[in-house]
Enzyme design. Sequence first.
Site, PDB file in Angstrom:
ATOM      1  N   ARG A  95     -10.044  -7.586  -5.626  1.00 27.64           N
ATOM      2  CA  ARG A  95      -9.691  -8.583  -5.162  1.00 27.64           C
ATOM      3  C   ARG A  95     -10.071  -9.882  -5.180  1.00 27.64           C
ATOM      4  O   ARG A  95     -11.077 -10.990  -4.353  1.00 27.64           O
ATOM      5  CB  ARG A  95      -8.616  -8.913  -5.294  1.00 27.64           C
ATOM      6  CG  ARG A  95      -7.370 -10.113  -5.178  1.00 27.64           C
ATOM      7  CD  ARG A  95      -5.878  -9.943  -5.061  1.00 27.64           C
ATOM      8  NE  ARG A  95      -6.150  -9.671  -3.761  1.00 27.64           N
ATOM      9  CZ  ARG A  95      -4.566  -9.319  -2.499  1.00 27.64           C
ATOM     10  NH1 ARG A  95      -3.347  -9.421  -4.221  1.00 27.64           N
ATOM     11  NH2 ARG A  95      -4.141  -9.308  -1.538  1.00 27.64           N
ATOM     12  N   GLU A 144       6.149 -18.575  -6.690  1.00 27.51           N
ATOM     13  CA  GLU A 144       5.981 -17.346  -5.657  1.00 27.51           C
ATOM     14  C   GLU A 144       6.509 -17.965  -4.382  1.00 27.51           C
ATOM     15  O   GLU A 144       7.135 -18.717  -4.171  1.00 27.51           O
ATOM     16  CB  GLU A 144       3.994 -16.674  -5.636  1.00 27.51           C
ATOM     17  CG  GLU A 144       3.351 -17.462  -4.578  1.00 27.51           C
ATOM     18  CD  GLU A 144       2.099 -17.027  -4.372  1.00 27.51           C
ATOM     19  OE1 GLU A 144       1.976 -16.195  -4.916  1.00 27.51           O
ATOM     20  OE2 GLU A 144       0.982 -18.259  -4.004  1.00 27.51           O
ATOM     21  N   LYS A 195      -8.188 -15.566  -3.157  1.00 31.69           N
ATOM     22  CA  LYS A 195      -7.372 -15.723  -1.914  1.00 31.69           C
ATOM     23  C   LYS A 195      -8.359 -15.813  -0.830  1.00 31.69           C
ATOM     24  O   LYS A 195      -9.166 -14.843   0.166  1.00 31.69           O
ATOM     25  CB  LYS A 195      -7.276 -14.171  -1.473  1.00 31.69           C
ATOM     26  CG  LYS A 195      -5.607 -13.685  -0.761  1.00 31.69           C
ATOM     27  CD  LYS A 195      -5.167 -12.074  -0.513  1.00 31.69           C
ATOM     28  CE  LYS A 195      -4.711 -12.333   0.748  1.00 31.69           C
ATOM     29  NZ  LYS A 195      -3.029 -12.764   0.821  1.00 31.69           N
TER      30      LYS A 195
END
Length: 288
Positions: free
Chosen positions: A50, A182, A149
């Site tokens: 990721r 989320e 991220k």
Amino acid sequence: MKIYLDGKFVEEAEAKVSVFDHGLLYGDGVFEGIRLYGGNVFRLEEHLERLEYSAKAIMLDMPLSRKALSDAVCESCRQNGLTDGYIRLVITRGVGDLGLAPWLCAKPSLFIIAAKISLYPKEHYDNGLAIVTVPTRRINPAALPPTIKSLNYLNNILGKIEAKQFGALEAIMLNDQGYIAECTADNIFIVHKGELITPAASQGALKGITRSTIFSIAQELGLPIREADMTRYDVWVADECFLTGSGAEVIPAVKLDGRVIGTGKPGPITQKVLAAFRRRVLVEGTRI
Ligand code: PXG
């Protein structure tokens, strides 16, 4: 505490970055938050994958190979004598000019903090969280994909502040369409008629490592699972709800905006999923 900083381990007091680092000046960088359980770095490969994806998305060159990064993470844990903890891996654009131009930054900076973790108190797992919906919205994926991220966490931070003002530890963030994306630092699942449902990344969710572990656990337990658009009404009428994240693990949510979810107690499926998760954290990943 020993910090890995650009190839060396240094004492915490010497672990400093420049005021000209674009990670600080513009939030230009990427990061990962990883857990260490009983000497096992949970799903380290997936976190590094990721991180590589996030770096590629913002055209930031990885300063180390996957293997070298993995070794540096494990060594950071060993240097600090940890068997359980929290690992923060950060890559910034590095030192540059006062302008935005990332190409004027000579080289990216990489640091790793391996620290003890302060866990959510046990009573939250036993009794479940009361969460709220906050006014701050998740950024539209077409503007900046939440799957990256990045060091830009301001809307999540504002959401976290609002949650605290409403007396909650965690909060649901909606996307600009009003669908649930989320939580501020967790993904969300509901259980409806035995089925697990979570919003898709296209609705503004991070592709959480814990979230993807839930997909694997659902398969193991024979529970149907799918991604779907989700509104607050879906949560209010759900049988169960739980949140997932590297920090929170799997934590039941029993109230949303003052409305009781299901029986108002952590549900049987949530408890089964949590138990399966606790078994996996010791075996899935990389031994330090
Ligand atoms: N959504 C957001 C916005 C996150 O930041 C998650 C979901 C869950 O993803 P993972 O991969 O962890 O299952 C995150 C992760 C902290 C902290 O310091 C935050 C996260 C993870 C670990 C610690 O508050 N966020």
